[in-house]
Motif scaffolding. Structure first.
Motif, PDB file in Angstrom:
ATOM      1  N   PRO A   1       0.771  -1.174  -0.093  1.00 42.20           N
ATOM      2  CA  PRO A   1      -0.040  -0.086  -0.172  1.00 42.20           C
ATOM      3  C   PRO A   1       0.879   1.186  -0.119  1.00 42.20           C
ATOM      4  O   PRO A   1       0.226   2.149  -0.621  1.00 42.20           O
ATOM      5  CB  PRO A   1      -0.808   0.035   1.251  1.00 42.20           C
ATOM      6  CG  PRO A   1      -0.882  -1.608   1.631  1.00 42.20           C
ATOM      7  CD  PRO A   1       0.438  -2.094   1.220  1.00 42.20           C
ATOM      8  N   ASN A   2       2.092   1.063   0.617  1.00 43.35           N
ATOM      9  CA  ASN A   2       2.714   2.487   0.642  1.00 43.35           C
ATOM     10  C   ASN A   2       3.767   2.530  -0.536  1.00 43.35           C
ATOM     11  O   ASN A   2       4.474   3.638  -0.606  1.00 43.35           O
ATOM     12  CB  ASN A   2       3.744   2.399   1.927  1.00 43.35           C
ATOM     13  CG  ASN A   2       4.611   0.965   2.013  1.00 43.35           C
ATOM     14  OD1 ASN A   2       4.140   0.035   1.660  1.00 43.35           O
ATOM     15  ND2 ASN A   2       5.809   1.411   2.208  1.00 43.35           N
ATOM     16  N   TYR A   3       3.654   1.903  -1.582  1.00 38.32           N
ATOM     17  CA  TYR A   3       4.537   1.960  -2.829  1.00 38.32           C
ATOM     18  C   TYR A   3       4.110   3.018  -3.466  1.00 38.32           C
ATOM     19  O   TYR A   3       2.925   3.350  -3.475  1.00 38.32           O
ATOM     20  CB  TYR A   3       4.699   0.730  -3.559  1.00 38.32           C
ATOM     21  CG  TYR A   3       5.742  -0.520  -2.799  1.00 38.32           C
ATOM     22  CD1 TYR A   3       6.179  -0.245  -1.541  1.00 38.32           C
ATOM     23  CD2 TYR A   3       5.793  -1.839  -3.321  1.00 38.32           C
ATOM     24  CE1 TYR A   3       6.908  -1.030  -0.961  1.00 38.32           C
ATOM     25  CE2 TYR A   3       6.472  -2.787  -2.570  1.00 38.32           C
ATOM     26  CZ  TYR A   3       7.002  -2.482  -1.493  1.00 38.32           C
ATOM     27  OH  TYR A   3       7.594  -3.364  -0.727  1.00 38.32           O
TER      28      TYR A   3
ATOM     29  N   GLY B   1       1.883   5.628  -2.031  1.00 40.80           N
ATOM     30  CA  GLY B   1       0.778   5.137  -1.706  1.00 40.80           C
ATOM     31  C   GLY B   1      -0.335   4.955  -2.662  1.00 40.80           C
ATOM     32  O   GLY B   1      -1.553   4.915  -2.521  1.00 40.80           O
TER      33      GLY B   1
ATOM     34  N   PRO C   1       0.146   3.690   4.223  1.00 43.90           N
ATOM     35  CA  PRO C   1       0.424   4.440   3.142  1.00 43.90           C
ATOM     36  C   PRO C   1       0.339   6.015   2.941  1.00 43.90           C
ATOM     37  O   PRO C   1      -0.393   6.457   3.851  1.00 43.90           O
ATOM     38  CB  PRO C   1      -0.463   3.737   1.986  1.00 43.90           C
ATOM     39  CG  PRO C   1      -1.534   3.452   3.084  1.00 43.90           C
ATOM     40  CD  PRO C   1      -0.939   3.004   4.041  1.00 43.90           C
TER      41      PRO C   1
ATOM     42  N   GLN D   1      -6.738  -2.284   6.811  1.00 41.04           N
ATOM     43  CA  GLN D   1      -5.818  -1.947   5.561  1.00 41.04           C
ATOM     44  C   GLN D   1      -6.326  -3.218   4.708  1.00 41.04           C
ATOM     45  O   GLN D   1      -6.103  -3.086   3.496  1.00 41.04           O
ATOM     46  CB  GLN D   1      -4.372  -2.168   5.961  1.00 41.04           C
ATOM     47  CG  GLN D   1      -3.304  -2.213   4.943  1.00 41.04           C
ATOM     48  CD  GLN D   1      -3.494  -1.058   3.953  1.00 41.04           C
ATOM     49  OE1 GLN D   1      -3.335   0.334   4.656  1.00 41.04           O
ATOM     50  NE2 GLN D   1      -3.805  -1.086   2.869  1.00 41.04           N
TER      51      GLN D   1
ATOM     52  N   SER E   1      -7.178  -2.637   1.019  1.00 35.36           N
ATOM     53  CA  SER E   1      -6.367  -3.040  -0.309  1.00 35.36           C
ATOM     54  C   SER E   1      -7.209  -4.104  -1.235  1.00 35.36           C
ATOM     55  O   SER E   1      -7.083  -3.805  -2.469  1.00 35.36           O
ATOM     56  CB  SER E   1      -5.026  -4.052   0.266  1.00 35.36           C
ATOM     57  OG  SER E   1      -4.198  -3.423   0.996  1.00 35.36           O
TER      58      SER E   1
END
Length: 298
Positions: free
Chosen positions: A34-36, A39, A65, A97, A101
């Protein structure tokens, strides 16, 4: 080789473009979080996953994220302290989360990794943190929110914070004998050769995962792009005569005992195809791998 190439999206500047490139060239697995992509990685992947329904995808829980911090706090899933820290494995946050996702990806992920559980965690609390996370993930599996889970770590194995037998024990405690722990992810490269050396001697995370039937995802096989510049012509000739430094480095990772997926971050079609061809070749022998370790150390 026994491994297959997968797309890792950590360093991809345009995740959708890289995923479309890889999928159109035969990739069957994409790993994200999620943080790639500031975000946006999961959202970027949704259109590609819709176009390639057989494409497998793994995502992660742990890091918060960008852009979701205040939403998580308002939803009651994230404490102010965890929001400030940027990482959380509390059950409420995991549940929130996972739902997020699934919504962003547009489908159930095939695998969800606990992302760097060692992050900001005192060593004497890591086992409890993992067990609590596994309980939440087993509940999500029972509700068919996710299919399976694993642990993705940068230094958890190398620093001795936990090992595969411990993960298996915690998963069985959380989910019983039919638990849903299916994989581990860790760095394996010419810089991170210790797992390979250990596996050749029959121990360590790669060997333990193989014995336990867990899939091993090798992350950072080129160590952020640094490795090709470290491979001398002499070393390349020792390992894979006539091959490029990138091909040499990938061949070592793909030949490591127990490794099932090599995660490469690239949006370049030529780089992808050459990497895929390298990973598809017969594995290097244990003798060659031992010579590499003798030269480079661990």
């Amino acid at each position: 080789m026994t491994a297959r190439l997968g797309l890792g999206t950590y360093r991809c500047l345009d995740v959708a473009e890289a995923a479309l490139m890889a999928a159109s060239r035969g990739a069957d697995w994409i790993d994200t979080a999620p943080n790639y992509e500031r975000g946006q990685a999961e959202t970027s992947l949704a259109v590609v996953l819709a176009a390639y329904p057989d494409l497998l995808v793994s995502t992660k829980v742990g890091f918060v994220p960008a852009g979701a911090t205040h939403i998580g706090v308002r939803a009651g899933a994230l404490s102010a302290a965890d929001a400030e820290r940027g990482h959380c494995l509390a059950p409420d946050y995991i549940a929130w989360q996972l739902a997020r996702s699934r919504r962003m990806l547009g489908r159930v992920p095939d695998l969800v990794f606990v992302h760097n559980p060692e992050h900001g965690c005192p060593e004497d609390e890591i086992t409890d943190r993992l067990y609590t996370a596994f309980l939440a993930l087993e509940e999500a599996c029972s509700q068919q929110i996710i299919s399976a889970y694993g642990v993705a770590t940068w230094r958890g194995f190398s620093n001795g914070l936990f090992d595969v037998p411990t993960l298996i024990e915690l998963a069985a405690k959380a989910g019983g004998p039919n638990h849903h722990l299916r994989a581990i992810q860790l760095p394996v490269s010419l810089v991170h050769l210790a797992p390979v050396a250990q596996a050749l001697d029959g121990h360590g995370p790669l060997a333990d995962a193989l014995d336990a039937g867990l899939k091993v995802f090798a992350s950072a096989p080129l160590h952020g792009g640094e490795i090709p510049g470290m491979v001398t012509p002499e070393l390349s000739e020792l390992i894979t005569p006539g091959k490029t430094p990138v091909e040499t480095a990938l061949a070592v990772v793909a030949s490591a005992p127990g490794v099932k997926r090599v995660l490469l971050s690239t949006g370049n079609p030529g780089h992808w195809m050459r990497a895929a061809d390298t990973v598809s070749q017969p594995p290097l022998s244990p003798d060659v791998l031992r010579r590499v370790i003798d030269v480079l150390g661990t």
